[in-house]
Design a protein around this motif. Sequence first.
Motif, PDB file in Angstrom:
ATOM      1  N   ALA A 132      11.609  48.260  33.317  1.00 55.58           N
ATOM      2  CA  ALA A 132      11.256  48.919  34.576  1.00 55.58           C
ATOM      3  C   ALA A 132       9.976  49.721  34.371  1.00 55.58           C
ATOM      4  CB  ALA A 132      12.386  49.827  35.028  1.00 55.58           C
ATOM      5  N   ASP A 133       9.097  49.662  35.361  1.00 52.43           N
ATOM      6  CA  ASP A 133       7.855  50.442  35.321  1.00 52.43           C
ATOM      7  C   ASP A 133       8.202  51.866  35.730  1.00 52.43           C
ATOM      8  OD1 ASP A 133       5.390  51.673  35.733  1.00 52.43           O
ATOM      9  OD2 ASP A 133       4.478  49.885  36.617  1.00 52.43           O
ATOM     10  N   PRO A 134       7.991  52.851  34.827  1.00 51.67           N
ATOM     11  CA  PRO A 134       8.348  54.235  35.164  1.00 51.67           C
ATOM     12  C   PRO A 134       7.529  54.802  36.333  1.00 51.67           C
ATOM     13  CG  PRO A 134       7.243  54.128  33.025  1.00 51.67           C
ATOM     14  CD  PRO A 134       7.454  52.719  33.490  1.00 51.67           C
ATOM     15  N   GLU A 135       6.359  54.220  36.605  1.00 49.33           N
ATOM     16  CA  GLU A 135       5.522  54.688  37.703  1.00 49.33           C
ATOM     17  C   GLU A 135       5.896  54.058  39.034  1.00 49.33           C
ATOM     18  OE1 GLU A 135       1.382  54.245  36.729  1.00 49.33           O
ATOM     19  OE2 GLU A 135       1.637  55.208  34.789  1.00 49.33           O
ATOM     20  N   ASP A 136       6.552  52.894  38.991  1.00 45.75           N
ATOM     21  CA  ASP A 136       6.938  52.187  40.205  1.00 45.75           C
ATOM     22  C   ASP A 136       8.168  51.362  39.893  1.00 45.75           C
ATOM     23  OD1 ASP A 136       7.262  50.613  42.449  1.00 45.75           O
ATOM     24  OD2 ASP A 136       5.200  49.882  42.486  1.00 45.75           O
ATOM     25  N   GLY A 137       9.319  51.848  40.290  1.00 46.21           N
ATOM     26  CA  GLY A 137      10.583  51.199  39.981  1.00 46.21           C
ATOM     27  C   GLY A 137      10.702  49.789  40.512  1.00 46.21           C
ATOM     28  N   ARG A 138       9.865  49.423  41.488  1.00 41.85           N
ATOM     29  CA  ARG A 138       9.913  48.068  42.044  1.00 41.85           C
ATOM     30  C   ARG A 138       9.218  47.072  41.133  1.00 41.85           C
ATOM     31  NH1 ARG A 138       6.798  49.385  47.306  1.00 41.85           N
ATOM     32  NH2 ARG A 138       5.677  50.454  45.658  1.00 41.85           N
ATOM     33  N   ALA A 139       8.359  47.561  40.248  1.00 40.61           N
ATOM     34  CA  ALA A 139       7.585  46.688  39.361  1.00 40.61           C
ATOM     35  C   ALA A 139       8.185  46.684  37.957  1.00 40.61           C
ATOM     36  CB  ALA A 139       6.133  47.160  39.299  1.00 40.61           C
ATOM     37  N   CYS A 140       7.755  45.712  37.164  1.00 38.07           N
ATOM     38  CA  CYS A 140       8.225  45.694  35.775  1.00 38.07           C
ATOM     39  C   CYS A 140       7.044  45.582  34.830  1.00 38.07           C
ATOM     40  CB  CYS A 140       9.231  44.568  35.538  1.00 38.07           C
ATOM     41  SG  CYS A 140       8.536  42.925  35.491  1.00 38.07           S
ATOM     42  N   LEU A 141       7.288  46.051  33.621  1.00 34.87           N
ATOM     43  CA  LEU A 141       6.311  45.954  32.542  1.00 34.87           C
ATOM     44  C   LEU A 141       6.827  44.925  31.552  1.00 34.87           C
ATOM     45  CD1 LEU A 141       5.703  49.749  31.796  1.00 34.87           C
ATOM     46  CD2 LEU A 141       4.298  48.231  33.205  1.00 34.87           C
ATOM     47  N   LEU A 142       5.911  44.255  30.902  1.00 36.34           N
ATOM     48  CA  LEU A 142       6.257  43.352  29.810  1.00 36.34           C
ATOM     49  C   LEU A 142       6.033  44.111  28.513  1.00 36.34           C
ATOM     50  CD1 LEU A 142       4.491  40.156  31.154  1.00 36.34           C
ATOM     51  CD2 LEU A 142       6.954  40.578  31.074  1.00 36.34           C
ATOM     52  N   ALA A 143       6.953  43.980  27.576  1.00 36.21           N
ATOM     53  CA  ALA A 143       6.857  44.678  26.290  1.00 36.21           C
ATOM     54  C   ALA A 143       7.353  43.757  25.184  1.00 36.21           C
ATOM     55  CB  ALA A 143       7.701  45.950  26.323  1.00 36.21           C
ATOM     56  N   PRO A 144       6.762  43.870  23.996  1.00 36.03           N
ATOM     57  CA  PRO A 144       7.240  43.036  22.881  1.00 36.03           C
ATOM     58  C   PRO A 144       8.619  43.492  22.425  1.00 36.03           C
ATOM     59  CG  PRO A 144       5.591  44.603  22.113  1.00 36.03           C
ATOM     60  CD  PRO A 144       5.670  44.752  23.614  1.00 36.03           C
ATOM     61  N   THR A 145       9.422  42.540  21.993  1.00 34.17           N
ATOM     62  CA  THR A 145      10.724  42.859  21.412  1.00 34.17           C
ATOM     63  C   THR A 145      10.559  42.994  19.899  1.00 34.17           C
ATOM     64  OG1 THR A 145      11.256  40.539  21.057  1.00 34.17           O
ATOM     65  CG2 THR A 145      11.928  41.502  23.186  1.00 34.17           C
ATOM     66  N   ALA A 146      11.623  43.401  19.240  1.00 34.25           N
ATOM     67  CA  ALA A 146      11.592  43.466  17.776  1.00 34.25           C
ATOM     68  C   ALA A 146      11.314  42.071  17.203  1.00 34.25           C
ATOM     69  CB  ALA A 146      12.906  44.018  17.239  1.00 34.25           C
ATOM     70  N   GLU A 147      11.890  41.043  17.813  1.00 37.66           N
ATOM     71  CA  GLU A 147      11.638  39.667  17.354  1.00 37.66           C
ATOM     72  C   GLU A 147      10.183  39.287  17.613  1.00 37.66           C
ATOM     73  OE1 GLU A 147      12.376  35.710  15.869  1.00 37.66           O
ATOM     74  OE2 GLU A 147      13.073  37.725  15.437  1.00 37.66           O
ATOM     75  N   GLY A 148       9.624  39.724  18.735  1.00 40.38           N
ATOM     76  CA  GLY A 148       8.219  39.466  19.031  1.00 40.38           C
ATOM     77  C   GLY A 148       7.313  40.098  17.985  1.00 40.38           C
ATOM     78  N   LEU A 149       7.629  41.327  17.602  1.00 42.80           N
ATOM     79  CA  LEU A 149       6.863  42.006  16.545  1.00 42.80           C
ATOM     80  C   LEU A 149       6.979  41.259  15.217  1.00 42.80           C
ATOM     81  CD1 LEU A 149       7.731  45.716  17.351  1.00 42.80           C
ATOM     82  CD2 LEU A 149       5.451  44.697  17.393  1.00 42.80           C
ATOM     83  N   ARG A 150       8.181  40.780  14.907  1.00 42.59           N
ATOM     84  CA  ARG A 150       8.390  40.051  13.657  1.00 42.59           C
ATOM     85  C   ARG A 150       7.581  38.755  13.647  1.00 42.59           C
ATOM     86  NH1 ARG A 150      10.344  35.884  11.574  1.00 42.59           N
ATOM     87  NH2 ARG A 150      11.219  35.070  13.503  1.00 42.59           N
ATOM     88  N   VAL A 151       7.645  38.008  14.735  1.00 41.92           N
ATOM     89  CA  VAL A 151       6.904  36.745  14.832  1.00 41.92           C
ATOM     90  C   VAL A 151       5.407  37.002  14.752  1.00 41.92           C
ATOM     91  CG1 VAL A 151       6.313  34.868  16.434  1.00 41.92           C
ATOM     92  CG2 VAL A 151       8.713  35.485  16.038  1.00 41.92           C
ATOM     93  N   PHE A 152       4.951  38.049  15.441  1.00 39.37           N
ATOM     94  CA  PHE A 152       3.534  38.395  15.408  1.00 39.37           C
ATOM     95  C   PHE A 152       3.099  38.733  13.987  1.00 39.37           C
ATOM     96  CE2 PHE A 152       0.213  41.621  15.430  1.00 39.37           C
ATOM     97  CZ  PHE A 152      -0.786  40.963  16.117  1.00 39.37           C
ATOM     98  N   GLU A 153       3.861  39.565  13.295  1.00 36.86           N
ATOM     99  CA  GLU A 153       3.500  39.958  11.931  1.00 36.86           C
ATOM    100  C   GLU A 153       3.541  38.776  10.974  1.00 36.86           C
ATOM    101  OE1 GLU A 153       2.052  42.623  10.856  1.00 36.86           O
ATOM    102  OE2 GLU A 153       2.130  43.525  12.848  1.00 36.86           O
ATOM    103  N   GLU A 154       4.491  37.881  11.166  1.00 37.18           N
ATOM    104  CA  GLU A 154       4.552  36.680  10.319  1.00 37.18           C
ATOM    105  C   GLU A 154       3.314  35.810  10.554  1.00 37.18           C
ATOM    106  OE1 GLU A 154       7.263  32.669   9.880  1.00 37.18           O
ATOM    107  OE2 GLU A 154       8.238  34.505  10.565  1.00 37.18           O
ATOM    108  N   SER A 155       2.958  35.627  11.811  1.00 37.63           N
ATOM    109  CA  SER A 155       1.768  34.850  12.145  1.00 37.63           C
ATOM    110  C   SER A 155       0.510  35.509  11.576  1.00 37.63           C
ATOM    111  CB  SER A 155       1.656  34.724  13.665  1.00 37.63           C
ATOM    112  OG  SER A 155       0.491  34.043  14.024  1.00 37.63           O
TER     113      SER A 155
END
Length: 169
Positions: free
Chosen positions: A98-121
Amino acid sequence: MASPLRQEGIDKAELDLADELGVQLVRFMRLVGKTAKSMMAKQGANGVERAAYAILFHLIHDGPQRTSKLAESLHSEISTISRQSSALVQHGLVERQADPEDGRACLLAPTAEGLRVFEESRRHRNEWLAGVLADWPEDDRRTLSDLLDRLNSGLEAHTPQICEQNKGA
């Protein structure tokens, strides 16, 4: 009308050298793209488009963002970013918050798995680059890094002018 990027006194030799550099940059970008594609295939990207990893990179480096901001940053269409980010969400590399500035919108954020895949790459990329440059003297490797940083800074500083210049073309 002269280009706003054009400096007084640029002579033919400087333009010829700029042309040589342009040829080498195109060659470099092709090789990097080809290598990245090959590395992603070898690492098993789980069906996620290679281009979608640019989203993951931005989210890790710049923090959670709306799709519209990612599209602007990546010079892409919102529909393309939406499709690619959906694939990242399906693979557990990115999550919607949820976007804290606008509850109707959403934010995209990396997950722990996303961070792991990124670091491996990133580790694979660093190992590959270290191998490519292994027989270069350390001073040359440092100079290359410094000059690329300088070139990137110059490109970033001049990009808005180039975009504005091309609008009238």
